[in-house]
Design a protein around this motif. Structure first.
Motif, PDB file in Angstrom:
ATOM      1  N   GLU A 164     -10.289  29.671  -8.931  1.00  0.00           N
ATOM      2  CA  GLU A 164     -10.113  28.289  -9.372  1.00  0.00           C
ATOM      3  C   GLU A 164      -8.780  27.740  -8.859  1.00  0.00           C
ATOM      4  OE1 GLU A 164     -10.798  26.509 -13.777  1.00  0.00           O
ATOM      5  OE2 GLU A 164     -10.583  28.673 -13.694  1.00  0.00           O
ATOM      6  N   SER A 165      -8.688  26.426  -8.704  1.00  0.00           N
ATOM      7  CA  SER A 165      -7.380  25.852  -8.353  1.00  0.00           C
ATOM      8  C   SER A 165      -6.498  25.889  -9.591  1.00  0.00           C
ATOM      9  CB  SER A 165      -7.561  24.421  -7.828  1.00  0.00           C
ATOM     10  OG  SER A 165      -6.915  23.507  -8.684  1.00  0.00           O
TER      11      SER A 165
ATOM     12  N   ALA B  18      -6.222  22.545 -11.521  1.00  0.00           N
ATOM     13  CA  ALA B  18      -7.433  22.187 -12.273  1.00  0.00           C
ATOM     14  C   ALA B  18      -7.544  23.061 -13.516  1.00  0.00           C
ATOM     15  CB  ALA B  18      -8.670  22.353 -11.388  1.00  0.00           C
TER      16      ALA B  18
ATOM     17  N   ARG C 299      -7.554  21.819 -17.480  1.00  0.00           N
ATOM     18  CA  ARG C 299      -8.647  22.188 -18.381  1.00  0.00           C
ATOM     19  C   ARG C 299      -8.098  22.942 -19.594  1.00  0.00           C
ATOM     20  NH1 ARG C 299     -11.195  26.741 -18.473  1.00  0.00           N
ATOM     21  NH2 ARG C 299     -10.495  27.407 -16.424  1.00  0.00           N
TER      22      ARG C 299
ATOM     23  N   ASP D 114      -1.608  23.330  -5.440  1.00  0.00           N
ATOM     24  CA  ASP D 114      -2.959  23.660  -4.985  1.00  0.00           C
ATOM     25  C   ASP D 114      -3.173  25.163  -4.755  1.00  0.00           C
ATOM     26  OD1 ASP D 114      -1.365  23.880  -2.874  1.00  0.00           O
ATOM     27  OD2 ASP D 114      -2.373  22.360  -1.613  1.00  0.00           O
TER      28      ASP D 114
END
Ligand SMILES: Nc1ncnc2c1ncn2[C@@H]1O[C@H](COP(=O)(O)OP(=O)(O)OP(=O)(O)O)[C@@H](O)[C@H]1O
Length: 386
Positions: free
Chosen positions: A266-267, A270, A274, A306
């Motif tokens: 996953e980034s 992000a 979440r 990133d």
């Protein structure tokens, strides 16, 4: 496999060592007889191989009333391990171990091969130790030879009288572990006398807690610790029985909580967004197969732009396998100064155990034993649910 029917033993001087005792030991079961000195444990055990004869009642081994079986024949089917080991001082370890097979008429080579195999099984290299004499071994090693010798003719039943009593606590624990490992593969029907409740709990599938000449409670270690049948048993197992119970209660998947999770691919940004939305400050990081990789803090993920979660995840050492005793999980939490431990099935991550969940698992298992149901059938009102 072994059945006592209303067995009483009175000695010539009028002492009633065992009073109207009835119980059964199933095939492949390990039962520990525990109680204070003089309560009749050894008398009980020695009646099984007819070293002592009951005054009243009957004992059956494998369905046969043993009073009708020739004692010598009977003893060939019953291995016997005693604290003083009783090795022959002028015979080598290999010959000592091969004593019973040789007695029952095995060919010399076969008896020796079997003895070597058994020595290996109890953790003594036969090449190194086989040609030594008993006084060239440590107490713990001699004790292992005693176990190997008792198993040599492959008897279905094993009687053990304080088998690990004469060695220091550290060696004792090693011998116990090794014996449990061996028992898991040979599955003998074992009756073991001990006066040490820790040992009784650690080794027994069931425990017979003796009062004077009688069994006060005959039950699983968990039940004896969680629900002592009488005040006497409660006193005997000790005020710290809750702690002891930690070592016999195993972690189940239902005991676990699901923590915040992140995937390695996953980034980071992000994942951080979440996780923040969920109010989490950290997450357990898993790979694409659901295997545990480590953990990461939400703030560091947020700062990583990133990058992928995998580049930031820390290794995590505070984990235990599912099925491990709660005590192990507690020990790992303390060792790593952690508020929770991960629980794995192989490498796969199942969830985390927190102190609250640990307490809940313990409580449930006490209630489950009291009700005679499995742990997942027990309702639990936790303070945190209120
Ligand atoms: N040969 C005997 N004659 C008379 N009394 C005996 C004899 N053997 C044992 N006893 C008595 O019978 C009772 C039970 O003894 P036993 O050896 O079975 O106890 P135990 O629980 O194994 O004790 P320990 O842990 O001290 O070995 C004791 O009171 C003991 O003194």
């Amino acid at each position: 496999m072994i059945r006592f029917e209303r067995v009483t033993k009175r000695y010539a001087d009028g002492t009633t060592a065992v009073d109207d005792l009835s119980f059964e030991v199933a095939e492949g079961e390990l039962v520990t007889l525990v109680g204070p000195s003089g309560c009749g444990k050894t008398t009980t055990m020695m009646m099984i191989n007819r070293l002592i004869e009951p005054t009243e009642g009957k004992i059956f081994v494998d369905g046969e009333d043993i009073s009708q079986v020739d004692p010598v024949q009977l003893r060939r089917r019953i291995g016997y391990v005693i604290q003083q080991v009783g090795l022959f001082p002028h015979r080598t370890i290999l010959d000592n171990t091969a004593t019973v097979p040789a007695l029952v008429g095995w060919k010399r080579a076969k008896a020796k091969a079997r003895a070597a195999e058994l020595l290996d099984m109890v953790g003594l290299d036969p090449k190194k130790y086989g040609s030594r004499y008993p006084d060239q071994l440590s107490g713990g090693q001699r004790q292992r030879v005693g176990v190997a010798r008792a198993l040599a003719a492959d008897p279905p039943v094993l009687l053990m009288d304080e088998p690990f009593g004469a060695v220091d606590p550290v060696v004792r624990e090693q011998l116990q572990d090794q014996f449990l490992e061996m028992q898991a593969s040979v599955r003998k029907t074992v009756v073991m006398v001990t006066h040490d409740i820790e040992e009784a709990v650690r080794l027994g599938d069931r425990i017979a807690v003796y009062g004077q000449g009688r069994i006060e409670q005959f039950d699983s270690p968990g039940a004896v610790l969680g629900n002592p049948a009488t005040p006497y048993v409660a006193e005997f197992v000790g005020a710290d029985r809750g702690l002891k119970r930690l070592s016999v209660t195993r972690i189940e998947a239902d005991d676990l909580e699901e923590p915040p999770l992140a995937r390695l691919d996953e980034s980071a940004a992000a994942a951080a967004a979440r996780l923040r939305a969920q109010g989490a400050r950290w997450a357990v990081c898993l790979d694409e197969d659901g295997d545990l990789h480590g953990w990461a803090g939400v703030d560091e993920l947020a700062l990583a732009g990133d990058a992928q979660v995998g580049e930031l995840a820390h290794r995590m050492n505070s984990w235990v396998p599912v099925g491990a005793p709660l005590k192990t999980a507690f020990g790992v939490m303390l060792q790593h100064d952690a508020g929770w431990v991960a629980v794995l099935d192989g490498a796969r991550f199942l969830g985390v155990l927190t102190p609250a969940k640990l307490h809940e698992a313990l409580r449930r298992s006490v209630d489950a034993d009291a009700l005679g149901v499995s742990r997942d059938q027990v309702e639990f009102d936790s303070v945190s649910d209120a």
